[in-house]
Design an enzyme around this catalytic site. Structure first.
Site, mmCIF file in Angstrom:
data_model
loop_
_atom_site.group_PDB
_atom_site.id
_atom_site.type_symbol
_atom_site.label_atom_id
_atom_site.label_comp_id
_atom_site.label_asym_id
_atom_site.label_seq_id
_atom_site.Cartn_x
_atom_site.Cartn_y
_atom_site.Cartn_z
ATOM 1 N N ASN A 197 0.800 -1.231 0.000
ATOM 2 C CA ASN A 197 0.000 0.000 0.000
ATOM 3 C C ASN A 197 0.833 1.282 0.000
ATOM 4 O O ASN A 197 0.453 2.270 -0.620
ATOM 5 C CB ASN A 197 -1.000 -0.014 1.156
ATOM 6 C CG ASN A 197 -0.336 -0.010 2.501
ATOM 7 O OD1 ASN A 197 0.686 -0.661 2.708
ATOM 8 N ND2 ASN A 197 -0.895 0.718 3.434
ATOM 9 N N GLY A 249 2.062 -6.025 7.219
ATOM 10 C CA GLY A 249 1.137 -6.643 6.276
ATOM 11 C C GLY A 249 -0.131 -7.059 6.995
ATOM 12 O O GLY A 249 -0.503 -6.472 8.020
ATOM 13 N N SER A 250 -0.766 -8.086 6.481
ATOM 14 C CA SER A 250 -2.066 -8.483 7.024
ATOM 15 C C SER A 250 -1.915 -9.249 8.343
ATOM 16 O O SER A 250 -0.873 -9.853 8.616
ATOM 17 C CB SER A 250 -2.771 -9.383 6.006
ATOM 18 O OG SER A 250 -2.001 -10.548 5.801
ATOM 19 N N GLU A 280 3.501 -5.487 12.316
ATOM 20 C CA GLU A 280 2.586 -4.344 12.121
ATOM 21 C C GLU A 280 1.502 -4.820 11.181
ATOM 22 O O GLU A 280 1.779 -5.125 10.021
ATOM 23 C CB GLU A 280 3.339 -3.159 11.507
ATOM 24 C CG GLU A 280 4.511 -2.661 12.331
ATOM 25 C CD GLU A 280 4.088 -2.037 13.647
ATOM 26 O OE1 GLU A 280 2.912 -1.666 13.794
ATOM 27 O OE2 GLU A 280 4.939 -1.938 14.545
ATOM 28 N N CYS A 301 -3.153 1.724 6.273
ATOM 29 C CA CYS A 301 -3.549 0.969 7.464
ATOM 30 C C CYS A 301 -4.165 1.888 8.520
ATOM 31 O O CYS A 301 -4.877 1.435 9.398
ATOM 32 C CB CYS A 301 -2.350 0.244 8.041
ATOM 33 S SG CYS A 301 -0.957 1.355 8.301
ATOM 34 N N GLU A 359 7.381 0.480 16.002
ATOM 35 C CA GLU A 359 8.423 0.993 15.115
ATOM 36 C C GLU A 359 8.603 2.477 15.412
ATOM 37 O O GLU A 359 7.892 3.046 16.223
ATOM 38 C CB GLU A 359 7.995 0.801 13.653
ATOM 39 C CG GLU A 359 7.825 -0.659 13.268
ATOM 40 C CD GLU A 359 7.587 -0.856 11.777
ATOM 41 O OE1 GLU A 359 6.859 -0.050 11.178
ATOM 42 O OE2 GLU A 359 8.145 -1.817 11.216
HETATM 43 P P1 NAD Z 1 0.160 -9.401 3.116
HETATM 44 O O1 NAD Z 1 0.175 -9.834 4.527
HETATM 45 O O2 NAD Z 1 -0.568 -10.211 2.130
HETATM 46 O O3 NAD Z 1 1.657 -9.280 2.551
HETATM 47 C C1 NAD Z 1 2.640 -8.474 3.195
HETATM 48 C C2 NAD Z 1 4.015 -8.986 2.794
HETATM 49 O O4 NAD Z 1 4.202 -10.286 3.357
HETATM 50 C C3 NAD Z 1 4.214 -9.145 1.289
HETATM 51 O O5 NAD Z 1 5.544 -8.802 0.953
HETATM 52 C C4 NAD Z 1 3.967 -10.628 1.086
HETATM 53 O O6 NAD Z 1 4.585 -11.156 -0.062
HETATM 54 C C5 NAD Z 1 4.587 -11.204 2.343
HETATM 55 N N1 NAD Z 1 4.101 -12.530 2.716
HETATM 56 C C6 NAD Z 1 2.900 -13.097 2.438
HETATM 57 N N2 NAD Z 1 2.846 -14.349 2.938
HETATM 58 C C7 NAD Z 1 4.027 -14.581 3.562
HETATM 59 C C8 NAD Z 1 4.571 -15.680 4.279
HETATM 60 N N3 NAD Z 1 3.877 -16.793 4.468
HETATM 61 N N4 NAD Z 1 5.806 -15.564 4.793
HETATM 62 C C9 NAD Z 1 6.505 -14.420 4.642
HETATM 63 N N5 NAD Z 1 6.067 -13.335 3.960
HETATM 64 C C10 NAD Z 1 4.823 -13.417 3.428
HETATM 65 O O7 NAD Z 1 -0.364 -7.882 3.148
HETATM 66 P P2 NAD Z 1 -0.670 -6.946 1.910
HETATM 67 O O8 NAD Z 1 -1.951 -7.406 1.292
HETATM 68 O O9 NAD Z 1 0.553 -6.798 1.081
HETATM 69 O O10 NAD Z 1 -0.890 -5.536 2.642
HETATM 70 C C11 NAD Z 1 -2.111 -5.098 3.168
HETATM 71 C C12 NAD Z 1 -2.160 -5.326 4.663
HETATM 72 O O11 NAD Z 1 -1.084 -4.649 5.293
HETATM 73 C C13 NAD Z 1 -3.410 -4.765 5.308
HETATM 74 O O12 NAD Z 1 -3.903 -5.696 6.236
HETATM 75 C C14 NAD Z 1 -2.920 -3.517 6.033
HETATM 76 O O13 NAD Z 1 -3.676 -3.115 7.150
HETATM 77 C C15 NAD Z 1 -1.560 -3.949 6.438
HETATM 78 N N6 NAD Z 1 -0.705 -2.807 6.730
HETATM 79 C C16 NAD Z 1 -0.379 -2.560 8.037
HETATM 80 C C17 NAD Z 1 0.411 -1.460 8.359
HETATM 81 C C18 NAD Z 1 0.803 -1.166 9.788
HETATM 82 O O14 NAD Z 1 1.702 -0.364 9.988
HETATM 83 N N7 NAD Z 1 0.176 -1.779 10.776
HETATM 84 C C19 NAD Z 1 0.877 -0.633 7.342
HETATM 85 C C20 NAD Z 1 0.519 -0.916 6.027
HETATM 86 C C21 NAD Z 1 -0.271 -2.016 5.728
#
Ligand code: NAD
Length: 485
Positions: free
Chosen positions: A153, A229-230, A251, A286, A465
């Site tokens: 994002n 990520g998620s 995060e 996020c 962070e």
């Molecule tokens: P995602 O969890 O699908 O992917 C995030 C990253 O993790 C990507 O690089 C992905 O390739 C990697 N990944 C996926 N599966 C993995 C595994 N099994 N092992 C290791 N790495 C793996 O998230 P997304 O769809 O890219 O991003 C959106 C999400 O991120 C939303 O839920 C959003 O709220 C969250 N987000 C959180 C913050 C925060 O600071 N809390 C900031 C930005 C986005």
């Protein structure tokens, strides 16, 4: 010859193709056209990256702080002189308005590097003198080779937010950007080479989460993982790494409340911040407020005024400065958000505006655009109000009084950010203290001081962070006790 861009991994100071010769398609969300090939790396590339990082570690961790800081500044310089090129690339790759990438994403990536270049020169540790004639001091030592994994994002913004403190603290890094938006990470790799970052200090390996990411988190050479990520993937990382007891900072997702009290100041500037807080980057931040709680006394007038403003938002070509919203990031994500809109209708929600795909004229006719959407009439426990949608969708929920506002705000499994809108100073402080949230903004949103702790509670995160918290995460404290008697 094909016009497709061919991206590459950065391993041991060189830009190279994945060893397996396999590639992933990269699409431009605004046009739905494929425009690049991204390495579909596997465990062999991760092995090579971790080996390079491990070789680079002794010299990098022993390098003077001033030298590490200087290199981070030089990388920042190289991004800054190409800011427009980076902003165009970020917009093309993610669908966000180029104006947003120019104003927010790329300048913030530069700030992340400069901030931690300076912060590390100010980083200190404690000492504890004992009554009984001994002194303790705490060493803060780098961890070794660490993994940084980031989402799509805010691609370069979040990538550098992790890499900068990790490198500043003396670690070497293997970083994996999102496979959905790999372009600026590839450009960043070139900037690091141009800046003279020694080979192996930073390695960038592209690929899917299931293959590249999984190989990275499972690698025994990795001493810590910083992940954004998620919540689903964060949980998988937590359970996969728990038996190895390695440090993780997670995060994750959010379902952030925006609390509007009847006494809020309804100025144009505040309306505009409320709009941004719900719909910036197509709601794919996020920190976006996706549940707007409004005190019943002003609910109806608030609703009409807000709906009118949301309807006035322009959606379309991210290149056009007249547009407020661009495309959502991918076909998969488009389908997910549209699925949530169907669910909201099934749950009995009323769509006040938006609720459908947008089909701009011209080059963006096939792109993945969704109209900014407001929904009302759903209970706090509906799936629409519980699940993270991460698109241009927000709900309106009325409340009566402070207690109900706080109860509704806290009624989710998430706890990342909240914003509170009131002119009553005492109430603002009371409510802030009662919210289950890592971050609270009062009468503002996304005002960021990089020194402050950043992160969430409940299923939004573990760890913080930013500022000193990031430097502490990327170092190991060691107590040394000296007898003085
Ligand atoms: P995602 O969890 O699908 O992917 C995030 C990253 O993790 C990507 O690089 C992905 O390739 C990697 N990944 C996926 N599966 C993995 C595994 N099994 N092992 C290791 N790495 C793996 O998230 P997304 O769809 O890219 O991003 C959106 C999400 O991120 C939303 O839920 C959003 O709220 C969250 N987000 C959180 C913050 C925060 O600071 N809390 C900031 C930005 C986005």
């Amino acid at each position: 010859m094909s016009d497709l861009l061919k991206l590459a991994n950065l391993i041991d100071g060189r830009l190279i193709s994945p060893q397996n010769g396999q590639w992933l398609d990269v699409f431009e969300p605004a046009t739905a056209q494929r425009y690049a090939d991204c390495p579909d790396s596997d465990a062999a590339d991760i092995d090579a990256a971790v080996a390079a990082a491990t070789r680079a570690y002794p010299a990098w961790s022993a390098a003077p702080v001033a030298e590490r800081a200087r290199l981070l500044e030089r990388i920042a310089d190289r991004i800054e002189v190409r800011l427009e090129e980076f902003a165009q690339a970020e917009s093309r790759d993610s669908g966000k308005p180029v104006a947003l990438a120019r104003r927010l994403d790329i300048p913030r990536a530069v700030s992340n590097l400069r901030f931690f270049a300076t912060a590390i020169t100010q980083f200190s540790s404690e000492s504890h003198a004992m009554d009984g004639g001994a002194i303790n001091y705490t060493l803060r030592q780098p961890l070794g080779t660490v993994a940084c994994i980031s989402p799509w994002n805010l691609p370069l913004y979040l990538f550098t937010w992790k890499i900068a403190p990790a490198l500043a603290a003396g670690n070497t890094v293997v970083a994996k950007p999102s496979e959905v938006t790999p372009l600026t990470a590839w450009m960043f790799a070139q900037a690091c080479i141009d800046a003279g970052l020694p080979p192996g200090v930073l390695n960038i390996v592209h690929g899917t989460g299931a293959r590249t990411g999984q190989a990275l988190i499972a690698h025994p050479g990795i001493k810590a993982i910083s992940f954004t990520g998620s919540t689903r993937v964060g949980a998988a990382i937590a359970s996969a790494t728990a038996p190895r007891f390695i440090k993780t900072s997670l995060e994750m997702g959010g379902k952030n409340p925006t609390l509007v009290f009847a006494d809020w100041e309804a100025s144009e500037a505040n309306w505009s911040t409320l709009l941004r807080s719900a719909f910036s980057n197509q709601g794919q931040i996020c920190l976006c407020g996706s549940r707007i709680l409004v005190e019943r006394a002003v609910y109806e007038p608030f609703k009409s005024a807000f709906v009118e403003r949301v309807r006035a938002l322009r959606v379309g070509d991210p290149q056009d400065p007249a547009n407020d919203l661009g495309a959502v990031v991918s076909r998969t994500h488009f389908d997910k958000v549209m699925g949530h809109l169907a669910l909201a209708r099934e749950e009995g929600g009323t769509i006040l505006c938006g609720g459908e795909a947008v089909h701009p004229q011209g080059r963006c006719a096939d792109g993945w655009f969704i109209a900014p959407t407001l929904i009302e009439g759903l209970g706090a426990d509906s799936r629409t109000n519980q699940e993270e949608i991460f698109g241009p969708v927000a709900t309106l929920i009325p409340f009566d009084g402070e207690d109900e506002a706080v109860a509704l705000a806290n009624a989710t499994n998430y706890g990342l950010a909240a914003s509170v809108w009131t002119t009553n100073l005492k109430r603002a402080h009371r409510v802030a203290a009662r919210l289950e949230s890592g971050i609270v903004w009062i009468n503002c949103w996304l005002k960021r001081d990089l020194r402050t702790p950043f992160g969430g509670v409940k299923q939004s995160g573990v760890g913080r962070e930013g500022g000193i918290d990031a430097l502490r995460f990327f170092t190991e404290p060691k107590n040394v006790c000296v007898d003085l008697e």
